[in-house]
Enzyme design. Structure first.
Site, PDB file in Angstrom:
ATOM      1  N   GLU A   1      -4.859   1.749   4.628  1.00 50.44           N
ATOM      2  CA  GLU A   1      -4.906   0.313   4.893  1.00 50.44           C
ATOM      3  C   GLU A   1      -3.777  -0.072   5.843  1.00 50.44           C
ATOM      4  O   GLU A   1      -2.626   0.311   5.640  1.00 50.44           O
ATOM      5  CB  GLU A   1      -4.764  -0.478   3.594  1.00 50.44           C
ATOM      6  CG  GLU A   1      -4.855  -1.994   3.791  1.00 50.44           C
ATOM      7  CD  GLU A   1      -4.682  -2.753   2.501  1.00 50.44           C
ATOM      8  OE1 GLU A   1      -5.695  -3.186   1.928  1.00 50.44           O
ATOM      9  OE2 GLU A   1      -3.524  -2.902   2.059  1.00 50.44           O
TER      10      GLU A   1
ATOM     11  N   ILE B   1       8.330 -11.872  -0.920  1.00 52.86           N
ATOM     12  CA  ILE B   1       8.858 -12.619  -2.061  1.00 52.86           C
ATOM     13  C   ILE B   1       7.807 -12.699  -3.171  1.00 52.86           C
ATOM     14  O   ILE B   1       8.106 -12.476  -4.353  1.00 52.86           O
ATOM     15  CB  ILE B   1       9.277 -14.047  -1.635  1.00 52.86           C
ATOM     16  CG1 ILE B   1      10.382 -13.991  -0.573  1.00 52.86           C
ATOM     17  CG2 ILE B   1       9.721 -14.857  -2.850  1.00 52.86           C
ATOM     18  CD1 ILE B   1      11.648 -13.287  -1.002  1.00 52.86           C
TER      19      ILE B   1
END
Length: 211
Positions: A139, A153
């Site tokens: 990917e 985050i």
């Protein structure tokens, strides 16, 4: 699974190292022609064994079918400065003949409910091993620096809360995703000025380095 993990993951590790060199070469070609590089930088990794097992359990993937059913055991990430650069990078990937794109998922024009934005392509890549060629799935995520900041985050928080975010954290994440989207939009509006400034800085640095 019938194979030792080191043996099973070796082709994926090899593929990541090969593709990092190849994809970084895309940036070098832009720089060589003194053009704005659609590629800011490239990173890559092989998923840790614990993460592979965790995802296999969640997705009900038998360990014997990992190669066929898990598309992100090996993953690369291409970072771009501007949203428009992502389209350029995808076109460059589509024009390559050393691997085949088998799937594309656009989470930019249709972002996830969480606020996640990125463009994913899944490729089938041939790895040359001592036992012959092995085709593996990899990917490649293509995103802007702002998208990547948010996603990094969110990924860290996801580990802490195991996907069950408190409502206030969830709302703040969505607000932050909207702010990242607006940042990308604003940067796109002054793209030409930014690129001119960067080109000027690069030339000035080259002159200074040659002194």
């Amino acid at each position: 699974m019938g194979e030792h993990w080191d043996v099973f993951l070796a082709p994926y590790r090899q593929a990541v190292e090969e593709l990092k060199v190849k994809l970084k070469g895309m940036r070098s070609r832009f720089v060589m022609h003194s053009e704005h590089s659609a590629v800011e930088f490239v990173t890559g990794r092989v998923k840790p064994i614990a993460s592979i097992l965790d995802k296999a359990a969640k997705k009900n993937i038998p360990l014997s079918n990992l190669s066929e059913e898990m598309q992100d055991i090996a993953g690369l990430r291409i970072m771009c400065q501007f949203v428009d650069d992502i389209k350029i990078v995808v076109e460059m990937l589509q024009n390559r003949n050393d691997f085949e794109i088998i799937e594309k998922r656009d989470y930019i024009n249709k972002n996830k409910e969480s606020g996640y934005r990125s463009l994913h392509v899944v490729i089938r890549y041939p790895v040359q091993t001592i036992k012959g060629e092995k085709q593996i799935l990899i990917e490649i995520q293509i995103r802007t620096l702002a998208m990547n900041f948010w996603a990094t985050i969110e990924h860290s928080l996801n580990y802490k809360y195991r996907g069950q975010f408190p409502e206030d954290i969830q709302l703040r994440l969505k607000s932050a995703a909207e702010a990242a989207y607006r940042l990308d939009e604003e940067m796109s509006l002054i793209r030409e000025e930014i690129q001119e400034a960067q080109a000027f800085f690069t030339k000035k640095k080259e002159v200074h380095d040659s002194d």
